[in-house]
Motif scaffolding. Sequence first.
Motif, short mmCIF file in Angstrom:
data_model
loop_
_atom_site.label_atom_id
_atom_site.label_comp_id
_atom_site.label_asym_id
_atom_site.label_seq_id
_atom_site.Cartn_x
_atom_site.Cartn_y
_atom_site.Cartn_z
N PRO A 266 0.98 -1.13 0.04
CA PRO A 266 -0.03 -0.39 0.03
C PRO A 266 0.88 1.48 0.08
N TYR A 267 0.24 2.17 -0.86
CA TYR A 267 0.44 3.37 -0.46
C TYR A 267 1.52 4.19 0.45
N HIS A 268 0.68 4.02 1.76
CA HIS A 268 1.00 4.57 3.32
C HIS A 268 1.93 3.99 3.65
N GLU B 177 -1.84 11.56 6.12
CA GLU B 177 -0.56 11.51 5.14
C GLU B 177 -1.46 12.58 3.44
N PRO B 178 -1.02 13.47 3.06
CA PRO B 178 -1.45 14.07 2.66
C PRO B 178 -1.58 13.58 1.28
N HIS B 179 -2.44 13.71 0.36
CA HIS B 179 -3.15 12.71 -0.73
C HIS B 179 -2.95 14.15 -2.43
N PRO B 180 -2.53 13.67 -3.62
CA PRO B 180 -2.56 14.95 -4.51
C PRO B 180 -3.98 14.71 -4.97
N PHE B 181 -4.45 16.09 -5.18
CA PHE B 181 -5.79 15.82 -5.73
C PHE B 181 -5.80 17.63 -6.83
N PHE C 20 -13.00 20.16 -5.09
CA PHE C 20 -11.93 19.00 -5.90
C PHE C 20 -12.89 17.54 -6.67
N SER C 21 -12.75 17.24 -7.60
CA SER C 21 -13.60 16.31 -7.87
C SER C 21 -12.82 14.77 -7.18
N ILE C 22 -13.78 13.70 -6.45
CA ILE C 22 -12.36 12.65 -6.22
C ILE C 22 -12.98 11.52 -6.15
N LYS C 23 -12.12 10.62 -6.83
CA LYS C 23 -12.93 8.93 -6.76
C LYS C 23 -12.80 7.98 -6.18
N ASP C 24 -12.50 7.65 -5.90
CA ASP C 24 -12.44 6.07 -4.94
C ASP C 24 -11.77 5.22 -5.45
N PHE D 161 -7.57 5.97 1.30
CA PHE D 161 -7.56 6.71 1.45
C PHE D 161 -9.51 7.19 1.47
N THR D 162 -8.98 6.86 -0.25
CA THR D 162 -10.54 7.75 -1.16
C THR D 162 -11.67 6.95 -0.37
N HIS D 163 -11.69 5.89 0.16
CA HIS D 163 -12.75 5.17 0.47
C HIS D 163 -13.36 5.73 1.50
N ILE E 290 -10.56 13.56 -16.24
CA ILE E 290 -11.65 14.49 -16.79
C ILE E 290 -11.44 15.59 -15.35
N THR E 291 -10.32 15.92 -14.51
CA THR E 291 -10.91 16.93 -13.87
C THR E 291 -9.70 17.92 -14.41
N PRO E 292 -8.34 18.09 -14.98
CA PRO E 292 -8.08 19.15 -15.21
C PRO E 292 -8.69 20.17 -16.08
N PHE F 84 -1.84 11.30 -13.33
CA PHE F 84 -1.71 10.50 -11.51
C PHE F 84 -1.39 9.48 -11.39
N ASN F 85 0.00 9.36 -10.99
CA ASN F 85 0.37 8.71 -10.58
C ASN F 85 2.28 9.66 -10.19
N MET F 86 2.48 8.63 -8.25
CA MET F 86 3.80 9.54 -8.45
C MET F 86 4.88 8.39 -7.45
C1 LIG Z 1 -1.03 15.22 -9.66
C2 LIG Z 1 -2.07 14.11 -9.01
C3 LIG Z 1 -3.15 14.48 -9.48
C4 LIG Z 1 -4.35 14.60 -9.03
N1 LIG Z 1 -5.71 14.33 -9.29
C5 LIG Z 1 -6.54 13.71 -8.65
C6 LIG Z 1 -8.23 14.26 -9.28
O1 LIG Z 1 -8.16 15.33 -9.70
N2 LIG Z 1 -9.29 13.08 -8.68
C7 LIG Z 1 -8.87 12.07 -8.42
O2 LIG Z 1 -9.84 11.20 -7.48
N3 LIG Z 1 -7.81 11.32 -8.12
C8 LIG Z 1 -7.12 12.23 -8.56
N4 LIG Z 1 -5.17 11.63 -7.73
C9 LIG Z 1 -4.75 10.50 -7.79
C10 LIG Z 1 -5.05 10.50 -6.15
O3 LIG Z 1 -4.13 10.90 -5.32
C11 LIG Z 1 -5.54 9.24 -6.37
O4 LIG Z 1 -6.47 7.77 -6.34
C12 LIG Z 1 -5.49 8.74 -4.20
O5 LIG Z 1 -4.21 9.78 -3.31
C13 LIG Z 1 -5.07 7.16 -3.80
O6 LIG Z 1 -5.39 7.15 -2.64
P1 LIG Z 1 -5.84 5.82 -1.75
O7 LIG Z 1 -5.41 5.74 -0.24
O8 LIG Z 1 -7.41 6.34 -1.77
O9 LIG Z 1 -5.92 4.59 -2.95
P2 LIG Z 1 -4.50 3.77 -2.85
O10 LIG Z 1 -4.46 2.26 -3.42
O11 LIG Z 1 -3.77 3.50 -1.24
O12 LIG Z 1 -3.33 4.88 -4.27
C14 LIG Z 1 -3.31 4.43 -5.03
C15 LIG Z 1 -2.36 5.01 -5.74
O13 LIG Z 1 -2.51 6.58 -5.17
C16 LIG Z 1 -1.10 7.04 -5.73
N5 LIG Z 1 -1.36 7.59 -3.83
C17 LIG Z 1 -1.77 7.25 -2.98
N6 LIG Z 1 -1.39 7.82 -1.99
C18 LIG Z 1 -0.96 8.97 -2.44
C19 LIG Z 1 -0.37 10.13 -2.08
N7 LIG Z 1 -0.27 10.35 -0.72
N8 LIG Z 1 0.69 10.47 -2.45
C20 LIG Z 1 0.41 10.15 -4.21
N9 LIG Z 1 0.29 9.31 -4.54
C21 LIG Z 1 -0.67 8.43 -3.91
C22 LIG Z 1 0.03 5.96 -5.59
O14 LIG Z 1 0.18 5.98 -7.28
C23 LIG Z 1 -1.11 4.84 -5.36
O15 LIG Z 1 -0.35 4.11 -5.99
C24 LIG Z 1 -4.00 12.30 -8.65
C25 LIG Z 1 -3.52 12.23 -8.54
C26 LIG Z 1 -2.10 12.92 -8.94
C27 LIG Z 1 -0.60 11.99 -8.59
#
Ligand SMILES: Cc1cc2nc3c(=O)[nH]c(=O)nc-3n(C[C@H](O)[C@H](O)[C@H](O)COP(=O)(O)OP(=O)(O)OC[C@H]3O[C@@H](n4cnc5c(N)ncnc54)[C@H](O)[C@@H]3O)c2cc1C
Length: 455
Positions: A170-172, A278-282, A296-300, A304-306, A345-347, A452-454
């Motif tokens: 997991p990412y965290h 932890e911070p998440h990018p959106f 912010f339009s966020i998908k599960d 975290f998103t769930h 679609i968000t940007p 959307f991947n870091m």
């Molecule tokens: C630049 C950018 C813009 C984004 N914009 C949107 C948006 O507008 N709407 C949207 O729904 N999603 C967006 N996302 C994706 C969103 O950040 C991830 O879906 C979310 O962080 C997933 O977290 P999770 O714990 O639910 O899922 P997990 O299953 O834990 O993570 C899924 C994937 O999301 C990424 N991720 C998870 N946590 C982080 C974190 N803290 N920092 C960086 N990346 C992480 C990793 O690539 C990971 O493999 C964006 C991502 C990036 C990099």
Amino acid sequence: MLLPFEILQSIFVENFNKMKALQIILYSVLSGILIFVSTPALRQLIENPNFMEFREQFIFFTGICTMIFMTTAMLISLRIPLISKYLKGLDKAYSVHKNLGLAAAVSLSFHYLAEDAPKWLYNAGLLKINENYLSENNNEFFHESGLLAALIAFFLIIILLIITQIHKIPYHWFRSTHKIFSVVYLFAAYHAVLSLIDRHWQFSLGGILLIFIIFLGIIASLVSILAKIGEKRKFSAKIVKIDIFCKNILDVYLSVENQEFKYKAGQYVFLKFSFSSEPHPFTISSFDMKRKILRFSIKDLGDFTHNLFNIAKIGDEVEVEGAYGEFLFEDDFNRQIWIAAGIGITPFMARLDYFSTNKNNKQIFLFYSSRGHKNEIFPKDLEQICSLNNVKLIHVNTLENQRITIDFIKEKSGDLENASLWFCGNENFGHSLLKWLKFSNFDMKNLHYDTFNMR
Ligand SMILES: Cc1cc2nc3c(=O)[nH]c(=O)nc-3n(C[C@H](O)[C@H](O)[C@H](O)COP(=O)(O)OP(=O)(O)OC[C@H]3O[C@@H](n4cnc5c(N)ncnc54)[C@H](O)[C@@H]3O)c2cc1C
């Protein structure tokens, strides 16, 4: 089964993605050579052209390269705007960061092997050499502790890199273990400086340059250890509205009243909610400048998103950091082709929002693939906003097996020449698109993408 040509093709496209990383790795090696020749190492090698001297200087050179790779990776992780701009956005910067980590692991392995393999061979009776060459020249505390620090750094880096590569982790977890890198850097820096002092080369030009680079790396690792990355761009916001669009997409609206918030359409921020560590990018999908409300339009998509769907509520404080990103739709083309997949679609929503105050004077085609019919798409008013702003929307329903391909794009929007292409969506689609474009002789510098991947 993949044909050899297809394998080559995919490697080529993969490498296109990694071009920037390769370029930075090359610059780092060149800097390593420059530092090496600016120390007495080269002279010593020329004066004693034997195996053990070569081994000694090879250890030194791979040590320099490792420190440069690690320092550059550390500096990139600081999210310095100038560096991110040069690397065309943070997501690409993280890809370079990851490849520098791999390069550091490779050079560190050579460094370690050159140090220890001759000893193993000697002990196994496979290498005949004067024993004095292999015994350390002194046993002082500093020398021994430097070697120990290097050994710890070596094994930690290898373990951490394995964790980085296993996407099932997991990412965290990945993120928390990743923080150890900064501490590892300090071990490596300690060892590197002591090795220089051990050789009495710290005042040579190369020695001074290397110490300066290590000094920058130490600052970067302290900033990271003290959790000060992006500190100046952080501020507090409040949730003022939550709209659930469907079971896996919601809109969160944050008020940034009393904040001097500057942003460009297409950028994103890191959001840290009170229930998450932890911070998440959106991406900011729109900004109401008068009322100072960010949408912010966020998908599960994961844990975290769930949780966000169940826990977030109006009135919650959220820490915002940003804005970041270079996916800004700014170019000199009169024709732009936008391709969005799913929540990618968000940007594009942000850019359409920008058109509400700045007239669109380009010909724009928006290709959008999502699950469902056109009348079910997110956001509900997309079609209307597109037609108001002279953007032609071409929707594709993936549930009906419809796909966006290059031929489809050409058929609907004409030739790809004299147009720029803006893609945001999942990585697999991104890779396929890169492949198609490469073989359509598209000029890749006119392609802008965000996956959307870091990681
Ligand atoms: C630049 C950018 C813009 C984004 N914009 C949107 C948006 O507008 N709407 C949207 O729904 N999603 C967006 N996302 C994706 C969103 O950040 C991830 O879906 C979310 O962080 C997933 O977290 P999770 O714990 O639910 O899922 P997990 O299953 O834990 O993570 C899924 C994937 O999301 C990424 N991720 C998870 N946590 C982080 C974190 N803290 N920092 C960086 N990346 C992480 C990793 O690539 C990971 O493999 C964006 C991502 C990036 C990099």
